[in-house]
Enzyme design. Structure first.
Site, PDB file in Angstrom:
ATOM      1  N   HIS A   1      50.890  32.357  38.697  1.00 52.08           N
ATOM      2  CA  HIS A   1      50.513  33.182  37.963  1.00 52.08           C
ATOM      3  C   HIS A   1      51.039  33.103  36.522  1.00 52.08           C
ATOM      4  O   HIS A   1      51.571  34.275  35.912  1.00 52.08           O
ATOM      5  CB  HIS A   1      50.601  34.436  38.643  1.00 52.08           C
ATOM      6  CG  HIS A   1      49.816  35.625  37.992  1.00 52.08           C
ATOM      7  ND1 HIS A   1      49.180  36.349  38.969  1.00 52.08           N
ATOM      8  CD2 HIS A   1      49.168  36.042  36.816  1.00 52.08           C
ATOM      9  CE1 HIS A   1      48.148  37.370  38.187  1.00 52.08           C
ATOM     10  NE2 HIS A   1      48.385  36.908  37.001  1.00 52.08           N
TER      11      HIS A   1
ATOM     12  N   TYR B   1      36.220  41.787  36.451  1.00 58.87           N
ATOM     13  CA  TYR B   1      36.539  42.778  35.232  1.00 58.87           C
ATOM     14  C   TYR B   1      35.200  43.496  34.665  1.00 58.87           C
ATOM     15  O   TYR B   1      34.855  44.436  34.509  1.00 58.87           O
ATOM     16  CB  TYR B   1      37.575  42.601  34.589  1.00 58.87           C
ATOM     17  CG  TYR B   1      39.049  42.394  35.074  1.00 58.87           C
ATOM     18  CD1 TYR B   1      39.569  43.526  35.472  1.00 58.87           C
ATOM     19  CD2 TYR B   1      39.381  41.436  35.717  1.00 58.87           C
ATOM     20  CE1 TYR B   1      41.070  43.538  35.987  1.00 58.87           C
ATOM     21  CE2 TYR B   1      40.844  41.220  36.293  1.00 58.87           C
ATOM     22  CZ  TYR B   1      41.631  42.417  36.391  1.00 58.87           C
ATOM     23  OH  TYR B   1      42.467  42.381  36.759  1.00 58.87           O
TER      24      TYR B   1
ATOM     25  N   GLU C   1      43.211  32.415  38.214  1.00 59.79           N
ATOM     26  CA  GLU C   1      42.688  32.456  36.975  1.00 59.79           C
ATOM     27  C   GLU C   1      43.222  30.891  36.049  1.00 59.79           C
ATOM     28  O   GLU C   1      43.587  31.173  35.112  1.00 59.79           O
ATOM     29  CB  GLU C   1      42.983  33.528  36.051  1.00 59.79           C
ATOM     30  CG  GLU C   1      42.280  34.777  36.829  1.00 59.79           C
ATOM     31  CD  GLU C   1      42.700  36.118  35.895  1.00 59.79           C
ATOM     32  OE1 GLU C   1      41.911  37.315  36.324  1.00 59.79           O
ATOM     33  OE2 GLU C   1      43.318  36.213  34.943  1.00 59.79           O
TER      34      GLU C   1
ATOM     35  N   ASN D   1      38.628  37.309  40.784  1.00 64.80           N
ATOM     36  CA  ASN D   1      38.854  38.456  39.936  1.00 64.80           C
ATOM     37  C   ASN D   1      37.794  39.110  39.019  1.00 64.80           C
ATOM     38  O   ASN D   1      37.360  38.243  38.333  1.00 64.80           O
ATOM     39  CB  ASN D   1      40.071  38.203  38.884  1.00 64.80           C
ATOM     40  CG  ASN D   1      41.254  38.066  39.782  1.00 64.80           C
ATOM     41  OD1 ASN D   1      41.404  38.115  40.944  1.00 64.80           O
ATOM     42  ND2 ASN D   1      42.321  37.436  39.057  1.00 64.80           N
TER      43      ASN D   1
ATOM     44  N   ARG E   1      49.655  41.781  47.158  1.00 66.86           N
ATOM     45  CA  ARG E   1      49.527  40.433  46.597  1.00 66.86           C
ATOM     46  C   ARG E   1      50.484  40.182  45.578  1.00 66.86           C
ATOM     47  O   ARG E   1      50.732  41.432  44.613  1.00 66.86           O
ATOM     48  CB  ARG E   1      48.311  40.101  45.822  1.00 66.86           C
ATOM     49  CG  ARG E   1      47.935  38.933  45.146  1.00 66.86           C
ATOM     50  CD  ARG E   1      46.558  38.711  44.802  1.00 66.86           C
ATOM     51  NE  ARG E   1      46.754  37.437  43.912  1.00 66.86           N
ATOM     52  CZ  ARG E   1      46.230  37.559  42.688  1.00 66.86           C
ATOM     53  NH1 ARG E   1      45.438  38.289  42.197  1.00 66.86           N
ATOM     54  NH2 ARG E   1      46.217  36.069  42.071  1.00 66.86           N
TER      55      ARG E   1
END
Length: 460
Positions: free
Chosen positions: A134, A307, A179, A305, A90
């Site tokens: 991004h 975390y 995001e 994503n 990616r």
């Protein structure tokens, strides 16, 4: 401090053969964090170039001007990805490298770079996964209002068409945005990411335009690349109240509304959450008649994503919705201060499946930062990251056993890199990068991942 872990959840016995044979294994990177070559071959200025030039924005005073010098060293980096044994890579595309002014004149040298990069992936058996955005918006567009300007949606579509026409013959997996929460709120409300603004109404408008640009880009990509798989990647957190109080329980619902449901609901055809809209009042973005329908354009997958979890307390007077994230004491944390909670990933993924039922889910980022040290003998013994990987892969198995249609896992990140506002103070890589010499060294975690990904007898 030693932290007790449920032996059944330690991940020590996690095996590749226990995952489906078609499970996608990868690692993730992003353009501004690794490429460097900020002023080479016609690349335009991005909002992160400008942000990094402002004193006090980046903790160590650095920038991504050189970063990992991936622009010149990409063959070596793709060789390392192949060495890991992943079958997917990616990466993200730098908009200002292709359209230096955001739209209009095309920089052919930038397109050629990504064409070579994609060919390099395919030559090494790596399936390319391209992220279109991004965070590195062309500065020229920011000076026209950035994502708060609805015209940036049109600019994004122009950029998307350019990229997919050039790379779509070889790239079949596309992520529109990475995001959008971070782009909108960290960059335009909290101000600690580019472009460094602190206005809540602007952040909400930015968020809406990001989602709208996603919804409009999906059919465009599908038209130009009929066999494409297209999705979006969200940063999501399992949310829980900090105490048993009624006030904290209500605060957790509010926080989840803006942190998670504000994205998941409109993407799945429900519009923005009514309870959150009521809280936002006049700060809520003004919508045109087709906006919500376009945002809800069906996608092929949802990228997640994961975390850490967030625990929330009621915080009267704290903008924007009277909530505050509080730390839980006595838990394992990364060097970033993020709680290590593999079970939180199970909680999050099963919640998404229960509430939204996406057809297909990929963990597009999961990783950790610790105080890595290159030893005199050239080793990096990052045993904490290795354990982190093992436990989160075991958690992925538990989520799949609970019915989550999880189809792949991408470790963040292949390389230590420029970690946004932290500069080079935080290391997430499976490979250690000496930023003075640009030498790469596979860490113990990377060696474990490579060993894990080696096909065993049952895989052959």
């Amino acid at each position: 401090m030693n932290f007790k872990t449920d032996p059944s959840h330690s991940g020590a016995n996690v095996l590749r053969r226990d995952f489906p044979s078609d499970f996608r294994w990868g690692c993730s990177t992003s353009s501004y964090q690794i490429e460097g070559a900020a002023q080479e071959d016609g690349r335009g200025e991005s909002i992160w170039d400008r942000f990094c030039s402002e004193p006090g924005r980046i903790r160590d005073g650095s920038s991504g001007a050189v970063a990992c010098d991936h622009y010149h060293r990409w063959p070596e980096d793709l060789d390392m990805a192949k060495q890991l044994g992943v079958n997917a890579y990616r990466f993200s595309i730098a908009w200002p490298r292709l359209l230096p002014q955001g739209r209009g004149a095309v920089n052919e040298k930038g397109l050629d770079f990504y064409s070579r990069l994609v060919d390099g992936m395919l030559e090494r058996g790596l399936q390319p996964w391209a992220t279109l955005y991004h965070w590195d918006l062309p500065q020229a567009l920011q000076e026209q209002g950035g994502w708060a300007n609805r015209a940036t949606v049109d600019a994004f579509l122009e950029y998307t068409e350019l990229v997919t026409r050039r790379l779509g013959d070889r790239v079949k997996h596309w992520i529109t945005h990475n995001e959008p929460y971070c782009t909108a709120f960290l960059g335009n409300f909290e101000g600690n990411h580019a472009p460094g603004l602190k206005d809540h109404k602007t952040a909400l408008l930015v968020c809406h335009h990001l989602l709208l640009s996603h919804g409009r880009a999906v059919p465009l990509i599908k038209r130009l690349v009929p066999d494409a798989n297209v999705g979006i990647t969200l940063s999501l957190h399992p949310i829980s109240p900090a105490s048993d109080s009624v006030e904290d329980a209500a605060a957790a619902i509010r926080h989840d509304g803006l942190r998670n449901r504000w994205f998941l609901d409109p993407l799945h055809g429900r519009g923005y959450p009514e309870d959150v809209l009521a809280l936002l009042g006049s700060d809520a973005p003004q919508l045109l008649s087709n906006d919500l329908r376009e945002i809800a354009t069906p996608t092929d997958f949802l990228g997640v994503n994961y975390y850490f979890p967030e625990r929330i307390e009621n915080a009267p007077g704290v903008a924007p919705i009277a909530t505050r994230v509080v730390e839980t004491h006595g838990v394992e944390r990364t060097a970033f201060g993020w709680e290590v909670d593999p079970e939180g990933m199970v909680t999050l993924l099963t919640r998404i499946q229960r509430d939204y039922a996406p057809n297909c889910v990929y963990l597009t980022e999961n990783g950790s930062t610790f105080e890595d040290e290159l030893l005199p003998d050239g080793r990096v013994e990052d045993v904490q990251r290795r354990s982190y990987l093992q436990r989160h892969l075991a958690a992925a198995q538990r989520a799949m056993a609970a019915g989550v249609p999880l189809k792949g896992y991408f470790a963040w990140s292949l390389l230590d890199n420029f970690e946004w506002a932290e500069g080079y103070l935080r290391r997430f890589g499976l490979a250690y990068v000496d930023f003075e010499t640009q030498q790469r060294t596979l860490k113990a975690s990377g060696q474990w991942y490579a060993q894990f990904l080696q096909p065993g007898e049952a895989d052959r």
